[in-house]
Write an enzyme that holds these catalytic residues in place. Structure first.
Site, PDB file in Angstrom:
ATOM      1  N   ASP A 177      28.897  31.590   3.953  1.00 18.90           N
ATOM      2  CA  ASP A 177      27.201  31.326   3.558  1.00 18.90           C
ATOM      3  C   ASP A 177      27.283  30.807   2.127  1.00 18.90           C
ATOM      4  OD1 ASP A 177      24.401  32.680   3.701  1.00 18.90           O
ATOM      5  OD2 ASP A 177      25.138  33.232   1.778  1.00 18.90           O
ATOM      6  N   GLU A 219      28.144  26.526   5.301  1.00 20.11           N
ATOM      7  CA  GLU A 219      26.819  26.601   4.929  1.00 20.11           C
ATOM      8  C   GLU A 219      26.782  25.591   3.515  1.00 20.11           C
ATOM      9  OE1 GLU A 219      22.775  28.418   4.449  1.00 20.11           O
ATOM     10  OE2 GLU A 219      24.335  28.836   3.250  1.00 20.11           O
TER      11      GLU A 219
HETATM   12  C1  GLC Z   1      22.301  31.144   3.009  1.00 21.86           C
HETATM   13  C2  GLC Z   1      21.612  32.161   4.093  1.00 21.86           C
HETATM   14  C3  GLC Z   1      20.086  32.493   3.930  1.00 21.86           C
HETATM   15  C4  GLC Z   1      20.361  33.457   2.671  1.00 21.86           C
HETATM   16  C5  GLC Z   1      21.150  32.728   1.633  1.00 21.86           C
HETATM   17  C6  GLC Z   1      21.524  33.771   0.577  1.00 21.86           C
HETATM   18  O1  GLC Z   1      21.343  30.108   2.800  1.00 21.86           O
HETATM   19  O2  GLC Z   1      21.664  31.137   5.348  1.00 21.86           O
HETATM   20  O3  GLC Z   1      19.614  33.082   4.872  1.00 21.86           O
HETATM   21  O4  GLC Z   1      19.022  34.023   2.205  1.00 21.86           O
HETATM   22  O5  GLC Z   1      22.152  32.146   2.118  1.00 21.86           O
HETATM   23  O6  GLC Z   1      22.471  34.505   0.943  1.00 21.86           O
END
Ligand code: GLC
Ligand code: MG
Length: 587
Positions: A222, A291
Site C-alpha cells: 500500500d 501501489e
Molecule cells: C492507499 C489505499 C487507500 C488508503 C491509503 C492510505 O492508497 O489504497 O485506500 O486510504 O493508501 O493507506
C-alpha cells in the site's frame, strides 16, 4: 550435422526455459474489499468467514488468486488502512483462527491468498505510537517527529513546512506531551512510520515473514511512494491546479515526499525478503505488487533496476487515470502503447480496471461499456486485476453526505465530499435479490447501503440469465488459457474515433481479434489494415448487447458492429505454420 542437431536441441531447450512462465504471470487477481464481500454474522460488515463461504464464487468465475484489502486490527478510521496491530485480525473480521480456516479452504480450492501490507503508516492507536509519543526508549524514532517551526502570537505551534495530507489539511499534527509534530500523509490517525530508523525497517520485514509463515502467496503493498521524505523538510512547490483549494493535496506538487530513491531501495529490500523466503522453503514464488500512482518513468522503477529486482509488478493504473467515458479509440491505443513503451521487455505487464479508491468501471466509462472493458482487460498481455463486483458489472452507489463514512469525503465537507469520497465504489457485493442483496442478515442495515439496483443487478440473476456480464467473464477466463493470449504478440489499432481493435498473434496458433465500438452509433468495421489476418473470422465471444452471435463467420473486409458492442474473433493466422523457422533451416 550432429553439431547442428545439438545446436537445435540446445536452442529448443533454452527457449523452453525462457518460455516457462511463473504461476502469477498470466493470472487475474481478484480484489476483495473485506467489509463488503460477505457478512457471516449479521452485523452488517463483511468478515473472513463470509469470504470463506463465498470462495467458490471466485472459483466459478475462473479465478485462482485473490488479494484482500487489510484485515488487521484497526480502529477503522480509514477502514483498515489504519492498523493498530499488524499481526492480528480486526475483531469485526474474525480471529487468527478464522484466517487459518479461510487460508485452508482457499488452499483446498486452489486459490492463492494475497494480503495487503500497509508499511507507510500505522494507526495512532498502535502501541508503537503510544510508546513513541512518550519517548519510550527504543521507540522514540519509530515515527517522523519534528519540532515546531516557531509559535504564533497565541502560542500555537507552527508546522515545519507546507506539506499537505492526501486526505486534506496539513500533514503535521502536534502532540502536546512530546511537544513535537508528527507527519501523517493520510488521516491524522495514520502517523507515518520512520523508514530512516533501521529498527523499524527490520520490524516491518519481520511482519512480512510472519504472514508468509501463515501461508500467504504474497502482498499488495500500500501507498509505496510515501515511505521516505527529504530530510531537510523543504516546502513543496505549488501545482497551480485551478481546481485545488490551498488545504488540498493537489494544491502542491510532491517531489520531496514521493518516490525518493530510498523508497525504491526499500521495495527492493522487501523483494529480497520474499525471494529468500521462497529459496529457503518450497521454491514457490511469493509475489509483491506495489501501489504507486506516479509518473510512468517512476512507476517502472518499482519493478527494479538493472541490477536489483523490485516488485513482480507495480499496478498499471492507466486504464483508470488516463481514460474515461470521453476517451476515443485513439486515446485507448495511445494509453495501452504508453504502458508497453516504458515497461522494460523483461517485465510482466499488468492492467487494473478498478479498485476501492476509484469509481466503478461502469460508472467511469458508462454501464454500456462494461463488457467491452472486461474483454479488453482479458485480452491484453500479462496480469489482470478485477475489483470485486466488476465481474457482474456493479455500479457506484449514491451515498448522501449524511451516509458518508470515508475520511477523505468527511474531511472535504458537505460541499466537496462528492469530488473525493470513495464510499460509492465500496458497497456490498450484490449476491441475489433477497434482503440486503444476500450480503447480510442484518436488521439494522449494512455498513454502507446496498445499491438500489440490486433486485436486477445481482449474481443470482446473472447465473440464471441466458447470457450476462458474469457469464461473459467466465468465458473470458477460459479464453485466457489460449496460448496466443498468454504468449502472443499484441497489435493495437484505432480504426476510427469509436472503433478500438487489437490482435493477439502467435506463430503456429490461432489469432484473436478484439473489436470494440465505443460509440453510440453503429459502425462498419474493416479489418483490412491487419494484413496478417485471413478474409473470414469466427465470432468467439461477444458483449451481452451484441447483435451477432457466437460461431457466426464475419468478413474481414466489413461487418457491422452496433453501439457499444464488443467482439472477440478468432482466425487461423496466416502466420501459422506447423514447422518452425529453425526446423526448416536445418532440415
Ligand atoms: C492507499 C489505499 C487507500 C488508503 C491509503 C492510505 O492508497 O489504497 O485506500 O486510504 O493508501 O493507506
Ligand atoms: Mg460480519
Amino acid at each position: 550435422m550432429f553439431f547442428i542437431k545439438c545446436l537445435v536441441v540446445a536452442v529448443t531447450l533454452c527457449s523452453v526455459t525462457i518460455d516457462a512462465k511463473d504461476w502469477w504471470e498470466n493470472e487475474v487477481f481478484y480484489q476483495i474489499y473485506p467489509r463488503s464481500f460477505m457478512d457471516s454474522d449479521g452485523d452488517g460488515v463483511g468478515d473472513l468467514q463470509g469470504i470463506k463461504s463465498k470462495l467458490q464464487h471466485i472459483k466459478d468465475a475462473g479465478l485462482n488468486c485473490t488479494w484482500l484489502s487489510p484485515i488487521f486490527s484497526s480502529p477503522m478510521v480509514d477502514f483498515g488502512y489504519d492498523i493498530s496491530d499488524f499481526r492480528n485480525i480486526h475483531h469485526e473480521f474474525g480471529t487468527i483462527k478464522d484466517f487459518e480456516e479461510l487460508s485452508a479452504e482457499a488452499k483446498r480450492l486452489g486459490i492463492k491468498l494475497i494480503l495487503d501490507f500497509v508499511p507507510n503508516h500505522s494507526s495512532d492507536k498502535h502501541e508503537w505510537f503510544q510508546l513513541s509519543a512518550n519517548r519510550t526508549k527504543g521507540y522514540e524514532d519509530y515515527y517522523v517527529w519534528v519540532d515546531a517551526k516557531g509559535f504564533d502570537k497565541d502560542g500555537k505551534p507552527i508546522p515545519p513546512n507546507n506539506w499537505n495530507s492526501n486526505f486534506g489539511g496539513s500533514a503535521w499534527e502536534w502532540v502536546e506531551s512530546r511537544k513535537q509534530f508528527y507527519l501523517h500523509q493520510f488521516a491524522i490517525q495514520q502517523p507515518d512510520l520512520n523508514y530512516r530508523n533501521p529498527k523499524l525497517v527490520q520490524e516491518m520485514k519481520d511482519i512480512i515473514v510472519y504472514w508468509l509463515d501463515k501461508g500467504v502467496a504474497g502482498f499488495r503493498i500500500d501507498a509505496v511512494p510515501f515511505l521516505f521524505e527529504v530530510e531537510d523538510l523543504r516546502d513543496e512547490p505549488r501545482s497551480y491546479d485551478p481546481k485545488a483549494l490551498p488545504n488540498e493535496y493537489a494544491y502542491l506538487l510532491h517531489p520531496y515526499t514521493n518516490n525518493l530513491a530510498e523508497t525504491y531501495d526499500m521495495v527492493y529490500q522487501w523483494r529480497a525478503v520474499l525471494d529468500n523466503y521462497t529459496k529457503s522453503t518450497d521454491n514457490v514464488t511469493r509475489i509483491m505488487m506495489t501501489e504507486a500512482y506516479a509518473d510512468i518513468k517512476q512507476q517502472v522503477l518499482y519493478y527494479g533496476n538493472d541490477t536489483t529486482p523490485g516488485a513482480h509488478f507495480t499496478f498499471n493504473f492507466l486504464l483508470i487515470t488516463d481514460l474515461n467515458t470521453n476517451s476515443t479509440a485513439h486515446d485507448f491505443m495511445f494509453t495501452i502503447n504508453k504502458w508497453l513503451s516504458y515497461l522494460p521487455l523483461e517485465y510482466t505487464s499488468n492492467w487494473v480496471l478498478g479498485n476501492h479508491d476509484n469509481h466503478r468501471v461502469g460508472s467511469r466509462y458508462g454501464a454500456q461499456r462494461i463488457d467491452g472493458l472486461n474483454m479488453l482487460l482479458m485480452v491484453l498481455p500479462g496480469v489482470g486485476v478485477t475489483y470485486y463486483g466488476d465481474e457482474i458489472g456493479m455500479l457506484d452507489t449514491f451515498i448522501s453526505w449524511e451516509q458518508t463514512v470515508d475520511p477523505i469525503g468527511l474531511n472535504a465537507g458537505p460541499d466537496r465530499y462528492q469530488l473525493f469520497t470513495r464510499d460509492p465504489e465500496r458497497t456490498p457485493f450484490q449476491w441475489d435479490d433477497s434482503v440486503n442483496t444476500g450480503f447480510s442478515t442484518s436488521k439494522n442495515g449494512t455498513w454502507l447501503p446496498v445499491n438500489e439496483n440490486y433486485k436486477d443487478l445481482n449474481l443470482k440473476n446473472q447465473k440464471a440469465a441466458s447470457f450476462s456480464h458474469f457469464q461473459l467473464y467466465q468465458k473470458l477466463m477460459v479464453l485466457r488459457q489460449e496460448k496466443t493470449i498468454r504468449d502472443g504478440d499484441l497489435n493495437v489499432k484505432a480504426l476510427s474515433d469509436n472503433v478500438l481493435t487489437l490482435t493477439r498473434t502467435l506463430t503456429g496458433h490461432d489469432s484473436f481479434v478484439y473489436v470494440f465500438n465505443l460509440g453510440g452509433e453503429k459502425e462498419n468495421v474493416n479489418l483490412e489494415p491487419y494484413t496478417e489476418l485471413p478474409s473470414k473470422l469466427k465470432v468467439e465471444l461477444t458483449s451481452v448487447n451484441a447483435s451477432v452471435s457466437f460461431g457466426t463467420t464475419v468478413s474481414k473486409s466489413g461487418f457491422t458492429v452496433g453501439p457499444y458492442e464488443a467482439y472477440i474473433l478468432s482466425a487461423q493466422s496466416l502466420l501459422s505454420s506447423s514447422t518452425s523457422y529453425l526446423d526448416t533451416l536445418f532440415e
